[in-house]
Design a protein around this motif. Structure first.
Motif: not given
Length: 632
Positions: A526-549
């Protein structure tokens, strides 16, 4: 007496063994007479434990007003510590107290823990006041948290003693050397598994429903009363139990082997066939099987090499065990070293299982959970499909596959544990890639098509049925039935008999480490993929904004590498009993007698299923805090 003058003839050694066997008291196995009490004890204990631990996250966030991350962190530490405590419980059981005394004290500790937890819900002074609508919730005071911590400490002590000992203690009540005893052990585990299934069903439905919708005090009081009944069933039959006495600390023996080998590492050179120069006294234990010498880890053989100055007593034992160890001691250490790579592969395997017990709930939260009309299946209930697959496979394998293989291929134990473990790892890899494919579909529908609303705490709900998640859950369920059950059977067979409680705790230790690694991996990703942006990255709280796959594919790739690692060490592995082969067969009845009963997977099945239920929560990393079910 010196080594040169202390050699005994083979006849004298055999006479010593026979004389000791004759002098040992005859064990009176009561078998089925003890089963109503032990089955009753296990049923009520599991009802109480699962009913208490299964809903703690909701309790801490809704009743103690903890922040989600704080509550999840506390439970991760609690669950990890609980699993690690089984190592200490197994050590105390095998070395000092024995299984009966360990279970007795652990049951009392669990009862006290449940009692303290019930008081936190029933006594107003022991928990924060209820939140009024629209007002800020009052946090718990330090002494309220201290009282809650006492409950957790007692629960950790109780679980640490009960988990590694309960199944083995039940098996102790049957004579493993007779056919009726072996059948009794198998039947006991079948009944154990049946009652466990009933306990899980009742706890996961009735007790948790009472806690969520009626009263926390009543919801915790019921498990406490059930634990009282469990203790009553256990203690009332104390006079008829077979109570196997511990044979001393196996850890001390292990340290002695390492120390003796280290002292002789430079001044002793062993011949190509060192058997004739190794200290191999008469094997006098009626509990532990004699281990033959193996050629792996040859550097440890130096611990048993007889050197000038090594003194041997009249009974054949070394006068200084820190200088000279027996072949039995050395081979015990070798057994443990051979198991470590197999066990470590299980840690990586459990990381995949953790994702299916957590993120699948998030996927269900943001998909269509409706069956008909307005009736919805709770998101957390979808994990029941994995449990159903596990249960169905165990029944089919134990009742159909094993008898078929025994009849057609003369394989007593069916498919070998190592082969089943490997297939289980492969299925977990498949499950990860299927999960990724399903998430691609769910996310695509959510972004392209009209949604069904917004789920509080996450995001828009995709117009895709949650039942698309069932295939990945079925795969992971069968995977757990193959790998988890086989791990326990493998440890049970390959550890020396006096260390079987420790063997049973290895699973929980692996789960604890996997729990910590899973949480660490999630945080790193999460820290590596979010680039410091809250609720972003692969494991965002909103799966539609993330890349869980992508996270699923990464776990699947790690699992594939783990499979290669496992295969390499499975091919290298040497069985404790040299007559065993990896096709599940044993070459002779004599060698088979030192192994578990033919349907050994049945015994492991019950224990594994209990382990799965009790440890699923411990695999949940801190992001479980995002669940919307935390707020009533």
């Amino acid at each position: 007496m010196t080594a040169s003058s202390g050699q005994r003839s083979e006849a004298t050694m055999e006479a010593s063994e026979a004389g000791l066997a004759a002098s040992e008291p005859q064990i009176k196995y009561r078998g089925w007479k003890t089963m109503p009490f032990l089955i009753g004890n296990e049923t009520f204990e599991k009802l109480a434990t699962i009913g208490t631990l299964g809903n703690l996250l909701v309790y801490l966030t809704t009743f103690f007003h903890m922040k989600s991350v704080e509550a999840a962190t506390i439970l991760n530490v609690f669950n990890g510590t609980t699993n690690l405590a089984t190592i200490l419980g197994a050590f105390v059981s095998d070395s000092y107290l024995g299984r009966y005394n360990t279970l007795a004290w652990a049951s009392i500790a669990s009862l006290l823990g449940m009692l303290f937890l019930t008081l936190t819900a029933a006594v107003p002074a022991l928990h924060p006041p209820r939140c009024a609508e629209g007002q800020t919730c009052v946090e718990a005071t330090p002494w309220q948290l201290a009282f809650l911590s006492i409950a957790f400490v007692f629960l950790v002590v109780g679980s640490g003693g009960i988990r590694p000992c309960n199944i083995a203690f039940g098996a102790d009540q049957f004579d493993p050397t007779t056919d009726s005893g072996k059948r009794g052990i198998n039947s006991f585990f079948n009944w154990y598994y049946f009652t466990l299934t009933v306990a899980v069903t009742v706890s996961a439905t009735v007790i948790i429903y009472i806690q969520n919708y009626l009263s926390w005090a009543l919801g915790f009081c019921i498990p406490t009363v059930l634990m009282i009944l469990s203790c009553a069933f256990f203690f009332v039959a104390s006079s008829i139990y077979v109570k196997v006495k511990p044979e001393g600390s196996p850890v001390t023996s292990i340290v002695q082997v390492v120390a003796a080998a280290a002292k002789k590492r430079r001044r002793v050179e062993l011949p190509d066939d060192p058997k004739n120069c190794l200290h191999d006294p008469p094997h006098l234990s009626s509990l532990v099987t004699k281990l033959p010498h193996t050629d792996q880890f040859k550097f440890l053989d130096k611990a048993a090499a007889v050197c000038p100055g090594d003194e041997i007593c009249e009974d054949g034992k070394a006068r200084n065990p820190w200088r000279l160890c027996s072949v039995q001691q050395v081979e015990t250490v070798k057994c443990m070293l051979r198991i470590i790579p197999i066990w470590s592969s299980g840690i990586i395997y459990f990381i995949a299982v953790a994702q299916q017990n957590t993120y699948v709930v998030f996927q269900a939260l943001q998909s269509d959970k409706r069956i008909s009309g307005h009736f919805e299946i709770p998101a957390a209930s979808f994990t029941i499909f994995a449990s159903l697959a596990l249960t169905l496979w165990i029944v089919l394998y134990d009742r159909v596959a094993i008898p078929f293989l025994h009849h057609c291929a003369r394989k007593e134990d069916g498919i070998s544990p190592l082969k089943r473990m490997g297939v289980g790892i492969l299925l977990s890899v498949m499950s990860m890639f299927v999960s990724g494919a399903v998430e691609v579909r769910r996310r695509g529908i959510a972004l392209r098509e009209p949604t069904l609303g917004v789920n509080p705490g996450s995001g828009a709900i995709a117009a895709m049925s949650s039942f698309w998640l069932v295939p990945q859950l079925l795969l992971i369920g069968v995977s757990e039935a193959l790998n988890l059950v086989s791990q326990l059977e493998f440890y049970y067979k390959q550890f020396p008999e006096n260390m079987r409680s420790l063997a049973g705790s290895l699973l929980f230790c692996g789960v604890a480490i996997a729990s910590y690694l899973s949480g660490l991996l999630v945080n790193i990703v999460q820290r590596t993929t979010s680039e410091g942006v809250e609720d972003d990255g692969w494991l965002a709280g909103d799966l539609n904004k993330g890349r869980l796959e992508l996270f699923y594919y990464m776990i699947g790739s790690i699992g594939a590498l783990n499979f290669v690692f496992f295969v390499l060490f499975a091919r290298w592995y040497r069985y404790k009993n040299p007559a065993e082969s990896d096709d599940g067969s044993v070459s002779s009845p004599a060698s088979a007698s030192s192994s578990p009963p033919a349907s050994a997977s049945a015994s492991a099945s019950a224990f594994a299923s209990a382990s799965l239920v009790e440890t699923n929560a411990s695999l949940a990393p801190p992001f479980m805090a995002n669940l919307d079910v935390q707020r009533k």
